[in-house]
Design a protein around this motif. Sequence first.
Motif, PDB file in Angstrom:
ATOM      1  N   LEU A  66      49.712  76.335 -22.777  1.00  0.00           N
ATOM      2  CA  LEU A  66      49.286  76.200 -24.169  1.00  0.00           C
ATOM      3  C   LEU A  66      47.909  75.554 -24.184  1.00  0.00           C
ATOM      4  CD1 LEU A  66      52.591  74.997 -25.868  1.00  0.00           C
ATOM      5  CD2 LEU A  66      51.514  77.246 -26.050  1.00  0.00           C
ATOM      6  N   ALA A  67      46.976  76.192 -24.826  1.00  0.00           N
ATOM      7  CA  ALA A  67      45.621  75.651 -24.968  1.00  0.00           C
ATOM      8  C   ALA A  67      45.266  75.692 -26.450  1.00  0.00           C
ATOM      9  CB  ALA A  67      44.626  76.466 -24.142  1.00  0.00           C
ATOM     10  N   ASP A  68      44.979  74.530 -26.998  1.00  0.00           N
ATOM     11  CA  ASP A  68      44.667  74.424 -28.432  1.00  0.00           C
ATOM     12  C   ASP A  68      45.762  75.042 -29.294  1.00  0.00           C
ATOM     13  OD1 ASP A  68      42.193  73.193 -27.818  1.00  0.00           O
ATOM     14  OD2 ASP A  68      41.289  75.183 -27.497  1.00  0.00           O
ATOM     15  N   GLY A  69      47.008  74.821 -28.871  1.00  0.00           N
ATOM     16  CA  GLY A  69      48.151  75.310 -29.635  1.00  0.00           C
ATOM     17  C   GLY A  69      48.431  76.792 -29.494  1.00  0.00           C
ATOM     18  N   GLU A  70      47.701  77.482 -28.625  1.00  0.00           N
ATOM     19  CA  GLU A  70      47.909  78.915 -28.431  1.00  0.00           C
ATOM     20  C   GLU A  70      48.350  79.205 -27.001  1.00  0.00           C
ATOM     21  OE1 GLU A  70      44.821  81.560 -29.688  1.00  0.00           O
ATOM     22  OE2 GLU A  70      44.126  80.155 -31.220  1.00  0.00           O
ATOM     23  N   LEU A  71      49.182  80.222 -26.869  1.00  0.00           N
ATOM     24  CA  LEU A  71      49.621  80.666 -25.557  1.00  0.00           C
ATOM     25  C   LEU A  71      48.472  81.390 -24.869  1.00  0.00           C
ATOM     26  CD1 LEU A  71      52.218  80.730 -23.825  1.00  0.00           C
ATOM     27  CD2 LEU A  71      52.657  82.993 -24.772  1.00  0.00           C
ATOM     28  N   LYS A  72      48.139  80.957 -23.648  1.00  0.00           N
ATOM     29  CA  LYS A  72      47.027  81.540 -22.888  1.00  0.00           C
ATOM     30  C   LYS A  72      47.488  81.814 -21.456  1.00  0.00           C
ATOM     31  CE  LYS A  72      43.831  80.752 -26.062  1.00  0.00           C
ATOM     32  NZ  LYS A  72      43.013  81.743 -26.684  1.00  0.00           N
ATOM     33  N   ASN A  73      46.773  82.722 -20.790  1.00  0.00           N
ATOM     34  CA  ASN A  73      47.000  82.902 -19.362  1.00  0.00           C
ATOM     35  C   ASN A  73      46.612  81.608 -18.666  1.00  0.00           C
ATOM     36  OD1 ASN A  73      47.877  85.617 -19.241  1.00  0.00           O
ATOM     37  ND2 ASN A  73      45.779  86.324 -19.483  1.00  0.00           N
ATOM     38  N   ALA A  74      47.463  81.126 -17.785  1.00  0.00           N
ATOM     39  CA  ALA A  74      47.129  79.923 -17.020  1.00  0.00           C
ATOM     40  C   ALA A  74      46.017  80.263 -16.046  1.00  0.00           C
ATOM     41  CB  ALA A  74      48.357  79.411 -16.272  1.00  0.00           C
ATOM     42  N   PRO A  75      45.119  79.317 -15.789  1.00  0.00           N
ATOM     43  CA  PRO A  75      44.060  79.598 -14.824  1.00  0.00           C
ATOM     44  C   PRO A  75      44.636  79.788 -13.425  1.00  0.00           C
ATOM     45  CG  PRO A  75      43.930  77.329 -15.609  1.00  0.00           C
ATOM     46  CD  PRO A  75      45.012  78.001 -16.374  1.00  0.00           C
ATOM     47  N   PHE A  76      43.971  80.626 -12.656  1.00  0.00           N
ATOM     48  CA  PHE A  76      44.379  80.872 -11.283  1.00  0.00           C
ATOM     49  C   PHE A  76      44.209  79.597 -10.461  1.00  0.00           C
ATOM     50  CE2 PHE A  76      42.915  81.698  -6.965  1.00  0.00           C
ATOM     51  CZ  PHE A  76      44.011  82.361  -6.469  1.00  0.00           C
ATOM     52  N   ILE A  77      45.168  79.323  -9.589  1.00  0.00           N
ATOM     53  CA  ILE A  77      45.050  78.194  -8.673  1.00  0.00           C
ATOM     54  C   ILE A  77      45.594  78.621  -7.315  1.00  0.00           C
ATOM     55  CG2 ILE A  77      47.232  77.198  -9.441  1.00  0.00           C
ATOM     56  CD1 ILE A  77      46.011  74.431  -8.833  1.00  0.00           C
ATOM     57  N   ASP A  78      44.851  78.333  -6.286  1.00  0.00           N
ATOM     58  CA  ASP A  78      45.258  78.651  -4.919  1.00  0.00           C
ATOM     59  C   ASP A  78      45.989  77.432  -4.361  1.00  0.00           C
ATOM     60  OD1 ASP A  78      45.542  79.243  -2.255  1.00  0.00           O
ATOM     61  OD2 ASP A  78      43.432  79.708  -1.913  1.00  0.00           O
ATOM     62  N   VAL A  79      47.284  77.569  -4.116  1.00  0.00           N
ATOM     63  CA  VAL A  79      48.087  76.442  -3.632  1.00  0.00           C
ATOM     64  C   VAL A  79      48.373  76.536  -2.134  1.00  0.00           C
ATOM     65  CG1 VAL A  79      49.148  76.008  -5.876  1.00  0.00           C
ATOM     66  CG2 VAL A  79      50.241  77.598  -4.295  1.00  0.00           C
ATOM     67  N   GLN A 103      53.305  74.162 -11.052  1.00  0.00           N
ATOM     68  CA  GLN A 103      51.946  74.545 -10.693  1.00  0.00           C
ATOM     69  C   GLN A 103      51.326  74.967 -12.015  1.00  0.00           C
ATOM     70  OE1 GLN A 103      50.920  74.184  -7.625  1.00  0.00           O
ATOM     71  NE2 GLN A 103      52.696  74.425  -6.330  1.00  0.00           N
ATOM     72  N   LYS A 104      50.082  75.332 -12.011  1.00  0.00           N
ATOM     73  CA  LYS A 104      49.470  75.849 -13.228  1.00  0.00           C
ATOM     74  C   LYS A 104      50.264  77.061 -13.701  1.00  0.00           C
ATOM     75  CE  LYS A 104      45.819  73.906 -14.814  1.00  0.00           C
ATOM     76  NZ  LYS A 104      46.013  73.230 -16.087  1.00  0.00           N
ATOM     77  N   GLY A 105      50.784  76.993 -14.913  1.00  0.00           N
ATOM     78  CA  GLY A 105      51.488  78.126 -15.496  1.00  0.00           C
ATOM     79  C   GLY A 105      52.935  78.279 -15.099  1.00  0.00           C
ATOM     80  N   THR A 106      53.516  77.285 -14.421  1.00  0.00           N
ATOM     81  CA  THR A 106      54.923  77.391 -14.023  1.00  0.00           C
ATOM     82  C   THR A 106      55.620  76.043 -14.156  1.00  0.00           C
ATOM     83  OG1 THR A 106      54.567  76.839 -11.699  1.00  0.00           O
ATOM     84  CG2 THR A 106      54.362  79.155 -12.315  1.00  0.00           C
ATOM     85  N   GLU A 107      56.936  76.105 -14.187  1.00  0.00           N
ATOM     86  CA  GLU A 107      57.776  74.910 -14.198  1.00  0.00           C
ATOM     87  C   GLU A 107      59.098  75.298 -13.544  1.00  0.00           C
ATOM     88  OE1 GLU A 107      57.785  70.921 -15.050  1.00  0.00           O
ATOM     89  OE2 GLU A 107      56.229  72.254 -15.801  1.00  0.00           O
ATOM     90  N   ALA A 108      59.681  74.393 -12.756  1.00  0.00           N
ATOM     91  CA  ALA A 108      60.928  74.695 -12.056  1.00  0.00           C
ATOM     92  C   ALA A 108      61.865  73.497 -12.096  1.00  0.00           C
ATOM     93  CB  ALA A 108      60.637  75.058 -10.602  1.00  0.00           C
ATOM     94  N   ALA A 109      63.149  73.786 -12.201  1.00  0.00           N
ATOM     95  CA  ALA A 109      64.189  72.755 -12.089  1.00  0.00           C
ATOM     96  C   ALA A 109      65.255  73.288 -11.138  1.00  0.00           C
ATOM     97  CB  ALA A 109      64.802  72.451 -13.447  1.00  0.00           C
ATOM     98  N   PHE A 110      65.674  72.444 -10.207  1.00  0.00           N
ATOM     99  CA  PHE A 110      66.704  72.821  -9.234  1.00  0.00           C
ATOM    100  C   PHE A 110      67.619  71.626  -9.056  1.00  0.00           C
ATOM    101  CE2 PHE A 110      68.164  73.031  -4.772  1.00  0.00           C
ATOM    102  CZ  PHE A 110      68.908  74.193  -4.869  1.00  0.00           C
ATOM    103  N   LEU A 111      68.895  71.808  -9.337  1.00  0.00           N
ATOM    104  CA  LEU A 111      69.865  70.723  -9.286  1.00  0.00           C
ATOM    105  C   LEU A 111      71.095  71.159  -8.499  1.00  0.00           C
ATOM    106  CD1 LEU A 111      68.750  71.097 -12.472  1.00  0.00           C
ATOM    107  CD2 LEU A 111      69.616  68.779 -12.512  1.00  0.00           C
ATOM    108  N   VAL A 112      71.623  70.240  -7.690  1.00  0.00           N
ATOM    109  CA  VAL A 112      72.853  70.487  -6.944  1.00  0.00           C
ATOM    110  C   VAL A 112      73.814  69.350  -7.263  1.00  0.00           C
ATOM    111  CG1 VAL A 112      73.919  70.719  -4.665  1.00  0.00           C
ATOM    112  CG2 VAL A 112      71.640  71.681  -5.083  1.00  0.00           C
ATOM    113  N   PHE A 113      75.008  69.704  -7.686  1.00  0.00           N
ATOM    114  CA  PHE A 113      76.080  68.754  -7.963  1.00  0.00           C
ATOM    115  C   PHE A 113      77.113  68.934  -6.849  1.00  0.00           C
ATOM    116  CE2 PHE A 113      74.059  70.022 -11.863  1.00  0.00           C
ATOM    117  CZ  PHE A 113      73.934  68.857 -12.595  1.00  0.00           C
TER     118      PHE A 113
END
Length: 185
Positions: free
Chosen positions: A51-64, A143-153
């Motif tokens: 989200l940039a200025d309240g609008e959905l945008k393509n996340a910038p490219f990032i080399d990880v 990472q830029k443009g992503t989010e992850a959750a991983f849980l083990v019970f």
Amino acid sequence: YNLLAAAVENISGVSFDRYLRDNLWLPAGMKETRIDDVRGLIPKRVRGYDLADGELKNAPFIDVSSRIGAGGVTSTVPDLLRWGRAIIDGKVLAPKWQDEMFKPVTIRAGRWSGIGDADEYYTLGWMIRPVNGNYVVNHGGSQKGTEAAFLVFPEKRLAISILSNLEFSNLDTYVRPLFEAITEE
């Protein structure tokens, strides 16, 4: 973790990517997990957004690629659930090492290393926290443009994985209802 990856490469004599694939991912049945390759064509790869200025945008490219030991892995929800099953079933590590992996790290003062008001404790690459008299082992990521959750019970023999291609998504809003629906707790 980058130094740890270098140590694994030095001791094993193979690339960190190959070591992970041969010793962790393939034994767990994870065929779509890989070190991120920014130039490679990865089937089903999604575009990241923010989200940039309240609008959905393509996340910038990032080399990880420089984060090989501390991130930079591309996976899928089914593969992460296979990873959770491998952890629960003890397919990847001997019980002694799995217990060590989930043991909270002790700081010099003799206390466990915790976050906040000791709601969560740091282990060897994981966070653990109590949930309804049991505990959850978890690790998130972004990472830029992503989010992850991983849980083990472990006591419930349950793994939950949620991936989003929107940076700063609040995945907890999905984890709790999913846990409650599955466990009726």
